[in-house]
Design a protein around this motif. Structure first.
Motif, PDB file in Angstrom:
ATOM      1  N   SER A 174       0.841  -1.158  -0.027  1.00 38.04           N
ATOM      2  CA  SER A 174       0.058  -0.212  -0.137  1.00 38.04           C
ATOM      3  C   SER A 174       0.976   1.154   0.064  1.00 38.04           C
ATOM      4  CB  SER A 174      -0.797  -0.121   1.159  1.00 38.04           C
ATOM      5  OG  SER A 174       0.051   0.069   2.465  1.00 38.04           O
ATOM      6  N   GLY A 175       0.464   2.150  -0.792  1.00 38.41           N
ATOM      7  CA  GLY A 175       1.379   3.410  -0.835  1.00 38.41           C
ATOM      8  C   GLY A 175       2.409   3.457  -1.836  1.00 38.41           C
ATOM      9  N   PRO A 183      -1.254   3.334  -6.148  1.00 29.62           N
ATOM     10  CA  PRO A 183      -2.020   3.366  -4.971  1.00 29.62           C
ATOM     11  C   PRO A 183      -3.265   3.876  -5.149  1.00 29.62           C
ATOM     12  CG  PRO A 183       0.348   3.952  -4.371  1.00 29.62           C
ATOM     13  CD  PRO A 183      -0.013   3.693  -5.961  1.00 29.62           C
ATOM     14  N   ARG A 184      -4.489   3.213  -4.876  1.00 25.38           N
ATOM     15  CA  ARG A 184      -5.559   3.938  -5.086  1.00 25.38           C
ATOM     16  C   ARG A 184      -6.114   4.827  -4.055  1.00 25.38           C
ATOM     17  NH1 ARG A 184     -10.321   1.945  -7.376  1.00 25.38           N
ATOM     18  NH2 ARG A 184      -9.451   0.146  -7.869  1.00 25.38           N
ATOM     19  N   PRO A 185      -6.515   6.113  -4.598  1.00 24.02           N
ATOM     20  CA  PRO A 185      -7.018   7.236  -3.759  1.00 24.02           C
ATOM     21  C   PRO A 185      -8.185   6.722  -2.712  1.00 24.02           C
ATOM     22  CG  PRO A 185      -7.743   7.415  -5.795  1.00 24.02           C
ATOM     23  CD  PRO A 185      -6.784   6.419  -5.958  1.00 24.02           C
ATOM     24  N   GLU A 186      -8.141   7.538  -1.751  1.00 26.28           N
ATOM     25  CA  GLU A 186      -9.237   7.223  -0.771  1.00 26.28           C
ATOM     26  C   GLU A 186     -10.663   7.395  -1.524  1.00 26.28           C
ATOM     27  OE1 GLU A 186      -9.345   6.244   2.410  1.00 26.28           O
ATOM     28  OE2 GLU A 186      -7.073   6.050   2.264  1.00 26.28           O
ATOM     29  N   GLY A 187     -11.610   6.602  -1.235  1.00 26.32           N
ATOM     30  CA  GLY A 187     -13.050   6.644  -1.642  1.00 26.32           C
ATOM     31  C   GLY A 187     -13.427   5.163  -1.937  1.00 26.32           C
ATOM     32  N   ARG A 188     -14.516   4.984  -2.444  1.00 29.06           N
ATOM     33  CA  ARG A 188     -15.223   3.977  -2.760  1.00 29.06           C
ATOM     34  C   ARG A 188     -14.386   3.058  -3.642  1.00 29.06           C
ATOM     35  NH1 ARG A 188     -20.304   1.246  -1.860  1.00 29.06           N
ATOM     36  NH2 ARG A 188     -21.041   0.061  -3.482  1.00 29.06           N
TER      37      ARG A 188
END
Length: 437
Positions: free
Chosen positions: A15-16, A40-45
């Protein structure tokens, strides 16, 4: 070389941190290579387990050769087919691939569930205790003729109390674990490895085809409540059952979409290429009202150029295809009943793979399986060409998701890099110098 123990050579995506991954889908009718950047996936659904966004930067695709039902039948042809496809992906991405994640369909894919218990002595559960109980399972599950592809802990129990996801830090007398072990015959996978070594590619990890297809097509609630994913491949149909978010069962049947094409070619006396075209354009497993009146031109094998083509009603194609589809679905249903998996999978089936795009298949499956059935397409991957967004590419898409979830699996500690010996780095360099000069 592969070992018979539970090993996962692939390092999980952290992660990151961004990383590159190359995946290779070796099928009976097509070979596909994808090189992707995992960011890395940004915050959210997002879908459960998707810690990264996969962006495709290289894509290669071509017909399969020297492979039948996932088994290597001609080393030279298979090597040429893999080299061609991997070269296409490398040129598109502008980089050279050294190792790949590969799918496994051959070798009588199967699954078993093993349990083991260790004493804790009323102390806290530590990581070493978890490794100890998993090694106990490992010792019981390894057999010389089969190699383990996945070893997924599906549930822990502390002093008989089940349903524990992560027991670390808890106190108890006994720690138990149930592990779902997916395995295949060692020799079939050794030949796949041999083909890749001839292409100067190392195997980063092996992924069971139905597991990869399930990762790319299932949504969170389905995997949690129980679902079966059926992948209709070119020469093999594979099944995976997920429950409580984990893979608990996998199986393979040596019948696929190419068998439908051969049935048509034999029944209509046409070439295999014409049979594939007829299946794709006019194939259906549900009769239509106008099928008897709609006539389709066909060219018999060996017909002269000036010879007029014959004609058949569209309903004739349906009558050829439907028995084979019913045979596959009945075999899947009977095997799942025999293992008790029809109850585990709840009331939902997801159909994917190239063969699942046959018109009317979901309706026929709904009647035969007596369950809710939907078509599954790969989700959550950007940069794929339009031709690769269909159900036929569910496996290769799932292998891009696998590095994000492989940390759940049990893996033996990695050994150091081997520099000398028959398969060491220096020996490989020496053999290369001898062959080149």
């Amino acid at each position: 070389m592969m070992t018979d123990a539970m090993t996962a050579r692939l390092k999980p995506a952290q992660s990151g941190r961004a990383t590159l991954v190359a995946v290779l889908d070796i099928g009976s009718t097509k070979i596909c290579c994808v090189i992707a950047r995992l960011s890395p996936r940004p915050e959210g659904r997002s879908l459960k387990g998707r810690s990264h966004v996969a962006e495709v930067i290289g894509f290669g695709y071509g017909p399969s050769s020297g492979i039948k039902s996932g088994v290597v039948t001609d080393l030279d042809k298979a090597e040429h087919a893999v080299r061609t496809v991997v070269g296409m992906a490398e040129r598109a991405a502008g980089l050279t691939v050294q190792s790949v994640v590969v799918n496994v369909t051959a070798g009588r894919l199967g699954s078993e569930t093993f349990s083991a218990t260790v004493n804790l002595g009323a102390l806290e559960v530590e990581r070493a205790d978890i490794q100890r109980v998993l090694r106990a399972v490992n010792g019981r599950s390894v057999r010389p003729e089969r190699s383990i592809i996945h070893a997924l802990p599906i549930g822990y129990a502390l002093d008989g109390q089940k349903g524990i996801r992560d027991p670390r830090g808890m106190v108890g007398e006994q720690l138990s674990v149930d592990v779902s072990v997916i395995s295949a015959e060692t020799l079939a996978m050794r030949n796949i490895e041999l083909v890749l070594h001839r292409c100067h590619l190392q195997i980063e990890a092996l992924v069971a085809t139905p597991y990869a297809s399930g990762l790319s097509t299932l949504v969170d609630d389905e995997a949690q409540l129980g679902v079966a994913c059926i992948d209709f491949g070119g020469a093999t149909t594979t099944v995976a059952v997920f429950s409580e978010g984990q893979l608990v069962y996998a199986d393979a049947i040596a019948i696929g979409g190419h068998h439908l094409t051969l049935d048509l070619a034999r029944q209509l006396s046409v070439s295999v290429a014409d049979a594939e075209r007829l299946k794709t354009m006019f194939g259906s497993v549900l009769p239509g009202q106008a099928d008897e009146r709609e006539l389709i031109p066909i060219v018999p094998v060996g017909a002269l150029q000036d010879e007029a083509p014959g004609q058949i009603p569209r309903s004739h194609i349906t009558r050829v295809l439907r028995p084979r589809i019913e045979e596959v679905l009945t075999a899947v249903r009977d095997r799942m009943h025999a293992t008790g998996m029809m109850d585990v999978c709840g009331r939902r089936f997801v159909l994917t793979g190239g063969g699942s795009e046959l018109t009317g298949l979901t309706e026929v499956a709904r009647r035969l399986l007596a369950r809710n059935v939907r078509s599954g397409r790969p989700m959550g991957i950007s940069g794929l060409p339009d031709m690769a967004k269909g159900a036929a590419f569910a496996t290769v898409t799932g292998m891009l998701i696998y590095p994000q979830v492989c940390g759940q699996e049990y893996a033996e500690p990695r050994t150091g890099v081997k520099l000398t010996g028959t398969d060491g780095y220096l020996a490989r360099v020496g053999s290369w110098l001898r062959s080149a000069f």
